[in-house]
Design a protein around this motif. Structure first.
Motif, PDB file in Angstrom:
ATOM      1  N   LYS A  42     -60.584  94.575  51.204  1.00 11.79           N
ATOM      2  CA  LYS A  42     -59.384  93.364  51.672  1.00 11.79           C
ATOM      3  C   LYS A  42     -58.594  94.459  52.665  1.00 11.79           C
ATOM      4  CE  LYS A  42     -58.143  91.738  47.706  1.00 11.79           C
ATOM      5  NZ  LYS A  42     -58.756  93.370  47.049  1.00 11.79           N
ATOM      6  N   THR A  43     -58.107  95.860  51.746  1.00 10.63           N
ATOM      7  CA  THR A  43     -56.681  96.572  52.795  1.00 10.63           C
ATOM      8  C   THR A  43     -57.650  96.680  53.676  1.00 10.63           C
ATOM      9  OG1 THR A  43     -55.600  96.988  50.894  1.00 10.63           O
ATOM     10  CG2 THR A  43     -55.765  98.365  53.064  1.00 10.63           C
ATOM     11  N   THR A  44     -59.165  97.623  53.760  1.00 14.47           N
ATOM     12  CA  THR A  44     -60.346  98.069  54.680  1.00 14.47           C
ATOM     13  C   THR A  44     -60.367  96.831  56.015  1.00 14.47           C
ATOM     14  OG1 THR A  44     -61.118  99.424  52.671  1.00 14.47           O
ATOM     15  CG2 THR A  44     -62.380  99.057  55.943  1.00 14.47           C
ATOM     16  N   ALA A 162     -50.748  90.534  55.810  1.00 16.21           N
ATOM     17  CA  ALA A 162     -49.622  90.399  54.963  1.00 16.21           C
ATOM     18  C   ALA A 162     -50.993  91.172  53.748  1.00 16.21           C
ATOM     19  CB  ALA A 162     -49.347  89.202  54.868  1.00 16.21           C
ATOM     20  N   ASP A 163     -50.591  92.120  53.417  1.00 14.81           N
ATOM     21  CA  ASP A 163     -51.652  92.870  52.729  1.00 14.81           C
ATOM     22  C   ASP A 163     -51.590  92.574  51.123  1.00 14.81           C
ATOM     23  OD1 ASP A 163     -53.534  93.974  50.926  1.00 14.81           O
ATOM     24  OD2 ASP A 163     -53.320  95.546  51.950  1.00 14.81           O
ATOM     25  N   GLU A 164     -51.644  91.810  50.117  1.00 18.58           N
ATOM     26  CA  GLU A 164     -50.978  90.973  48.674  1.00 18.58           C
ATOM     27  C   GLU A 164     -49.845  91.227  48.907  1.00 18.58           C
ATOM     28  OE1 GLU A 164     -53.520  92.170  45.346  1.00 18.58           O
ATOM     29  OE2 GLU A 164     -55.019  93.053  46.443  1.00 18.58           O
ATOM     30  N   PRO A 165     -49.345  90.276  49.493  1.00 17.50           N
ATOM     31  CA  PRO A 165     -47.668  90.344  50.154  1.00 17.50           C
ATOM     32  C   PRO A 165     -46.814  90.123  48.775  1.00 17.50           C
ATOM     33  CG  PRO A 165     -48.095  87.814  50.546  1.00 17.50           C
ATOM     34  CD  PRO A 165     -49.606  89.829  50.782  1.00 17.50           C
TER      35      PRO A 165
HETATM   36 MG   LIG Z   1     -55.973  96.668  49.243  1.00 14.57          MG
END
Ligand SMILES: [Mg+2]
Ligand SMILES: Nc1ncnc2c1ncn2[C@@H]1O[C@H](COP(=O)(O)OP(=O)(O)OP(=O)(O)O)[C@@H](O)[C@H]1O
Length: 220
Positions: A42-44, A162-165
């Motif tokens: 996901k972050t990638t 938004a990464d796991e905000p």
């Molecule tokens: Mg991540």
């Protein structure tokens, strides 16, 4: 119209394929959620969209332009001005006040008076006026996240990633952060892409995908 699209994007780390020929079209003015278990990429994926991580193969288009064909300085400008990034762990500079953190990404782009005016507006809008002179370590998780949202909005981006905000927030605070996203989305008509495991956020988004074994699976 698509604001962002991925065309056969692949990326591997240490010979492990994390994204495997991903194709994705993201419409402007939508809220898209992406879930997937820890390590699924996901972050990638967000880093690839933000112009920070060039895929091994495939293309990433912003409004029809291939962002990894641009020179570095142009891609940095894209990252700074068109994209607002919100991190799970907030990433606020610890020695700067909430206010300084918010204006920091804007100081190169605007005159100091216009950036202050916009910061003052965002601070009121996000209801963090009372903590703006404090250091990040002295405010709550929800307040830190609202400060990160203000920082992401300072350059009036066209997309928020938004990464796991709400990954570090309780259920009620998560709901209030998400209603802010909804409000921002309505008011500014920008695309918001959120990686999350939160069912409430997933249910209330326009589109939902999951990342499974390097592929993107449309759920809704
Ligand atoms: Mg991540
Ligand atoms: N720069 C890197 N070098 C090597 N491996 C990496 C790098 N970045 C990510 N990875 C690996 O790629 C995989 C996907 O990482 P990523 O951070 O995108 O997952 P994620 O879905 O965001 O996970 P989480 O839910 O835990 O945040 C992981 O196995 C991670 O260790």
């Amino acid at each position: 119209m698509n604001i962002l699209s991925l065309n056969d994007v692949s990326i591997s780390f240490n010979n492990r394929k994390i994204l495997n020929y991903i194709n994705l079209e993201i419409k402007s003015a939508c809220i898209l959620t992406i879930s997937g278990k820890s390590g699924s990429g996901k972050t990638t994926l967000l880093s690839v969209l933000s112009g920070l991580l060039k895929p091994d193969s495939g293309k990433v288009f912003f409004k029809g332009k291939d962002i990894y064909k641009w020179a570095d300085f142009r891609r940095s400008g894209y990252r700074n001005k068109k994209i607002g990034f919100i991190y799970q762990s907030f990433n606020l500079l610890p020695d700067y006040s909430i206010y300084q953190n918010i204006i920091y990404p804007g100081i190169l782009n605007y005159s100091s008076s216009s950036i202050k005016e916009h910061a003052d507006y965002l601070i009121k809008y996000l209801d963090i006026d009372n903590i703006k002179d404090q250091l990040p370590s002295t405010v709550s998780g929800g307040e830190k996240q609202r400060a990160s949202i203000a920082r992401a909005m300072i350059n009036s981006p066209e997309v928020i990633l938004a990464d796991e905000p709400t990954g570090n927030l309780d259920a009620d605070t998560s709901k209030s952060i998400f209603s802010l996203f909804k409000d921002i989305h309505k008011k500014y008509g920008i695309a918001i892409i959120i990686t999350t495991h939160d069912n409430y956020i997933i249910k209330n988004s326009d589109f939902h995908f999951t990342l499974v074994n390097g592929s993107i699976v449309k759920k809704r």
